[in-house]
Each structure stands twice: as structure tokens, then as C-alpha cells.
Design a protein around this motif. Structure first.
Motif, PDB file in Angstrom:
ATOM      1  N   UNK A 141       5.822  -6.156  -8.087  1.00  0.00           N
ATOM      2  CA  UNK A 141       6.839  -6.160  -9.128  1.00  0.00           C
ATOM      3  C   UNK A 141       6.423  -5.183 -10.406  1.00  0.00           C
ATOM      4  N   UNK A 142       5.201  -5.449 -10.737  1.00  0.00           N
ATOM      5  CA  UNK A 142       4.815  -4.767 -12.209  1.00  0.00           C
ATOM      6  C   UNK A 142       4.887  -3.319 -12.053  1.00  0.00           C
ATOM      7  N   UNK A 143       4.648  -2.734 -10.889  1.00  0.00           N
ATOM      8  CA  UNK A 143       4.534  -1.257 -10.639  1.00  0.00           C
ATOM      9  C   UNK A 143       5.542  -0.280 -11.161  1.00  0.00           C
ATOM     10  N   UNK A 144       5.312   0.606 -11.781  1.00  0.00           N
ATOM     11  CA  UNK A 144       6.395   1.793 -12.227  1.00  0.00           C
ATOM     12  C   UNK A 144       7.040   2.314 -11.182  1.00  0.00           C
ATOM     13  N   UNK A 145       6.078   2.801 -10.079  1.00  0.00           N
ATOM     14  CA  UNK A 145       6.645   3.110  -8.942  1.00  0.00           C
ATOM     15  C   UNK A 145       6.110   2.889  -7.790  1.00  0.00           C
ATOM     16  N   UNK A 146       6.807   2.803  -6.524  1.00  0.00           N
ATOM     17  CA  UNK A 146       6.656   2.023  -5.470  1.00  0.00           C
ATOM     18  C   UNK A 146       6.232   3.025  -4.419  1.00  0.00           C
ATOM     19  N   UNK A 147       5.224   3.148  -3.354  1.00  0.00           N
ATOM     20  CA  UNK A 147       5.233   4.015  -2.376  1.00  0.00           C
ATOM     21  C   UNK A 147       5.137   3.229  -1.108  1.00  0.00           C
ATOM     22  N   UNK A 148       5.441   3.605   0.025  1.00  0.00           N
ATOM     23  CA  UNK A 148       5.019   2.903   1.268  1.00  0.00           C
ATOM     24  C   UNK A 148       4.532   4.176   2.186  1.00  0.00           C
ATOM     25  N   UNK A 149       3.741   3.504   3.376  1.00  0.00           N
ATOM     26  CA  UNK A 149       3.331   4.546   4.358  1.00  0.00           C
ATOM     27  C   UNK A 149       4.310   4.402   5.272  1.00  0.00           C
ATOM     28  N   UNK A 150       5.139   3.550   5.457  1.00  0.00           N
ATOM     29  CA  UNK A 150       6.204   3.533   6.725  1.00  0.00           C
ATOM     30  C   UNK A 150       7.593   2.971   6.090  1.00  0.00           C
ATOM     31  N   UNK A 151       8.705   3.379   6.869  1.00  0.00           N
ATOM     32  CA  UNK A 151       9.709   2.770   6.428  1.00  0.00           C
ATOM     33  C   UNK A 151       9.995   1.358   6.549  1.00  0.00           C
ATOM     34  N   UNK A 152       9.336   0.779   7.435  1.00  0.00           N
ATOM     35  CA  UNK A 152       9.472  -0.665   7.733  1.00  0.00           C
ATOM     36  C   UNK A 152       9.262  -1.405   6.520  1.00  0.00           C
ATOM     37  N   UNK A 153       8.156  -0.895   5.803  1.00  0.00           N
ATOM     38  CA  UNK A 153       7.827  -1.786   4.488  1.00  0.00           C
ATOM     39  C   UNK A 153       8.479  -1.281   3.086  1.00  0.00           C
TER      40      UNK A 153
END
Length: 391
Positions: A141-153
Motif C-alpha cells: 500500500x505504501x509503494x508509489x508504483x507497483x509491479x508484478x511478474x504476472x497478471x495473476x498478482x
């Protein structure tokens, strides 16, 4: 785009998928002209599990003998001590790959030592301890930008957190993981006393989300058909406590009459040196990876790049980046289906088809492309972030 100094934070120096991702990503970012520095707490003082073609920092870490919550608390504090001065925070981008680094960076943001941070969510654990659960959520929640390695997450973050995450994927290094035997191949077979096979390889140790019990049950059924079959359980270095599940696996092996040891039906290697992993993949007739929960499954690409077919769960994230003909898919809850898939991988025509498809799939997954996707996300961050405010 200007040259960036990027601090990449991971949870450990041990050979885990997320740590391997961080090192390979940093190396690719450095090739693109940036300075990406991988940080990890290192209580052993031995450094990272492999040599890296990028800067690394083994963060001084205190020994911990208590439960997981105390271990995580200590590792967060280890990071806070390391980044406690403006000089240590001299980076353009701070990028956490787990809840430990994410919580440390969230605290640094509140202390106004850094303007914000990026967080890659590889997967989300389900913690019974509310403190661990809160730390995990805070790091997202505190992150300014979020990344994921897959669409699932990325979908999970959208549905559960109400935020959007970019998908950056994964890669594999073809100079390391390749379908060419080296002097290590015979040495690996001798070290673990591998017989004529077939050899089924499981990567990740005895861990619930890796579905090791399901693999054991299926392997027992395969061995009834192929008495010389051997199961190699590699890896297992983890911050989390898997002792209870490991005991259940040991009990299941004993009940099935499967002996454990070098040259036995089941071989438990523990963490394997990076230099030996390609040879271990090549020694295997099949990578069995029918996980319950996975961020991506980096070892699937590694096995494929070595010419070894893979058995995976018929569920995301595997169904996202693999075509139906790239691997063998099965219900992770169906031991008969898993055993049938193990047997199918031994049929020469099926094996040849899977080998060709796997090599092509691995060749298409490059770390450079993964780094380019990160560079786009970093560019957006630098446009949005104010200058750091140093205390």
C-alpha cells in the motif's frame, strides 16, 4: 532517458527465485547504461549465492534465533540501519521486491529520507500472524508504483488493494542455462549418485506452496511403473519456517517406502550452487513444478532453456506465459494426473515436442526485455517524484 542509480532490495542472499530475479534484472539494467545495485541482508557474511555482473551490497544483518516475526522485524531494522544516512540514500530509484525491503523503504519515506519507492509483488503469502500480514500489506500500500511478474498478482492487487500494477515478467540467461553439456554434468550425476532414471526434479525444497506432497504422491505412483525412477528435491533456502510441512513430507515418503539419500529413490540436495543448476536441469527427464501458489515460476524457464520438459499446474501464472503445447499441464490436486503427466514426459515423441517448444519459449523470454519494461516504470517515477528531502 538519463542514467539512473537504482537501489534494488531483496530479502536474502540465498538462491530463491526472487533473489535470482533481482540479480538478473540489475545486470540487464547495467547493460542498458544504468547503475543498479542489489542489496540484501547477509547474516552469514558470505555474500550472494552467485557472482554478479552488477554492484551488490551485502547488508550487515543481526543473527536471529526466534520465530519468523522476529526474524522479519530484525531484517527490517537491518535495512533501516543501513539506509539511515543521506549518503546511503543517494539513489534515484528505490525498488523493493518483498515485504522486508518494502517496510524499510516505507519507514524511510515517512522519515523523509527518500521520496518514495517501487514495489514488485512476486506473490502474496497468507500469514496467520497478523503482524506479518500487516507488514506485507503495508509494503504494498505504501509503494508509489507497483509491479508484478504476472497478471495473476496484478489482478489480485487491483481486486484486494484497489491499485494498478504494471506487469514486467521474467527472463532467463541463455549463456548460463543452455542445452549443452559441460564438465559439470558428469560431476553432478556422480555427486548425487543419479542412476539411469528417469530423473524427476523438484525445485524449491519441501514447501507447501510448491506442492511437494503432491509431487511425492505422484512420484510414488510413477515409481510403481518405473522402479529405477529417482526424485531429486533441490533448493529449500527460505526465511519462512517450513519444518512442519517438511515433517509431513518425510512421513509421506516413509509411508510410501521411498528412501532418502544419495543414490536412493529420493535425493534431497538442499541449496545447490548456481554453477551446478544447469547441469542438474539437464540431468533431469522432467521438472515437476505443479505449485499451488507461484509468482511466475522462474525455474520453469531455466529448465526449458536447458532442454528439459516441465510439468506445471493448469492455472495461472503458468497459463499466462506458456502455450498449451509448451509444457505438460495438470491439476495440482490430482495425483493420478500428475503421475500420468510424469509418465507422458518419458515418451520419446512427447519429450521431443516439449523440448523443442520449451527451448523456443525460453529463447523468447529475455532479461533485456524485462529491464526495458522496468526502465519505463522508473521513468514514470522520476517524472512524478520530487527531489529527495534529506534530514
Amino acid at each position: 532517458m538519463k542514467r539512473l542509480r537504482i537501489a534494488i532490495l531483496t530479502h536474502s542472499t540465498n538462491p530463491r527465485g526472487g533473489v535470482a530475479h533481482c540479480l538478473a534484472l540489475a545486470e540487464a539494467l547495467c547493460v542498458l547504461g544504468h547503475e543498479a545495485v542489489v542489496h540484501a541482508p547477509d547474516p552469514s557474511g558470505r555474500g550472494f549465492f552467485r557472482e554478479a555482473a552488477c554492484p551488490t551490497v551485502a547488508v550487515a544483518a543481526q543473527p536471529v534465533a526466534g520465530p519468523t516475526v522476529e526474524l522479519v522485524r530484525t531484517r527490517i531494522q537491518d535495512y533501516l540501519r543501513h539506509f539511515g544516512s543521506p549518503a546511503a540514500c543517494d539513489f534515484d530509484i528505490f525498488h523493493a521486491h518483498d515485504g522486508i525491503g518494502g517496510n524499510a523503504l516505507a519507514t524511510l519515506k515517512h522519515r523523509r529520507l527518500i521520496p518514495g519507492f517501487v514495489r514488485t509483488v512476486h506473490h502474496v503469502d497468507h500469514f496467520a500472524d497478523p503482524v506479518l500480514a500487516d507488514w506485507q500489506e503495508r509494503s504494498i500500500r505504501e509503494a508509489g508504483r507497483l509491479l508484478c511478474v504476472s497478471r495473476l498478482w496484478a489482478d489480485w492487487i487491483r481486486d484486494e488493494i484497489g491499485a494498478e500494477a504494471d506487469i514486467v515478467g521474467n527472463g532467463v540467461d541463455p549463456s548460463v542455462y543452455r542445452d549443452v553439456q559441460t564438465g559439470a554434468d558428469a560431476a553432478v550425476r556422480d555427486r548425487w549418485q543419479l542412476g539411469p532414471g528417469p530423473i524427476i526434479l523438484s525445485v524449491g525444497g519441501f514447501e507447501a506452496r510448491k506442492n511437494t506432497l503432491g509431487i511425492i504422491e505422484a512420484f510414488g505412483r510413477l515409481r510403481a511403473r518405473r522402479p529405477q525412477a529417482q526424485l531429486v528435491v533441490a533448493g529449500g533456502a527460505s526465511l519462512l519456517d517450513h519444518a512442519a510441512y517438511r515433517d509431513r513430507c518425510r512421513a509421506a515418503l516413509a509411508a510410501a517406502g521411498l528412501t532418502v539419500g544419495r543414490g536412493e529413490a529420493v535425493i534431497e540436495t538442499g541449496p545447490v550452487p548456481q554453477a551446478d543448476m544447469p547441469a542438474l536441469y539437464r540431468a533431469a527427464d522432467l521438472l515437476a513444478f505443479p505449485s499451488w501458489t507461484e509468482g511466475f515460476g522462474l525455474c520453469v524457464l531455466e529448465a526449458m532453456a536447458c532442454g528439459t520438459p516441465a510439468l506445471v499446474s493448469r492455472r495461472p501464472p503458468f497459463t499466462e506465459y506458456l502455450a498449451p503445447t509448451d509444457a505438460l499441464f495438470a491439476d495440482p490436486a490430482d495425483a493420478d494426473a500428475l503421475a500420468d503427466a510424469m509418465a507422458a514426459a518419458l515418451v520419446p515423441q512427447t519429450r521431443a515436442r516439449l523440448r523443442a517448444a520449451g527451448l523456443a519459449r525460453a529463447a523468447a523470454q529475455t532479461w533485456r526485455a524485462c529491464a526495458e519494461r522496468h526502465r519505463q516504470a522508473y521513468a514514470a517515477c522520476t517524472r512524478l517524484q520530487p527531489e529527495p528531502i534529506h534530514a
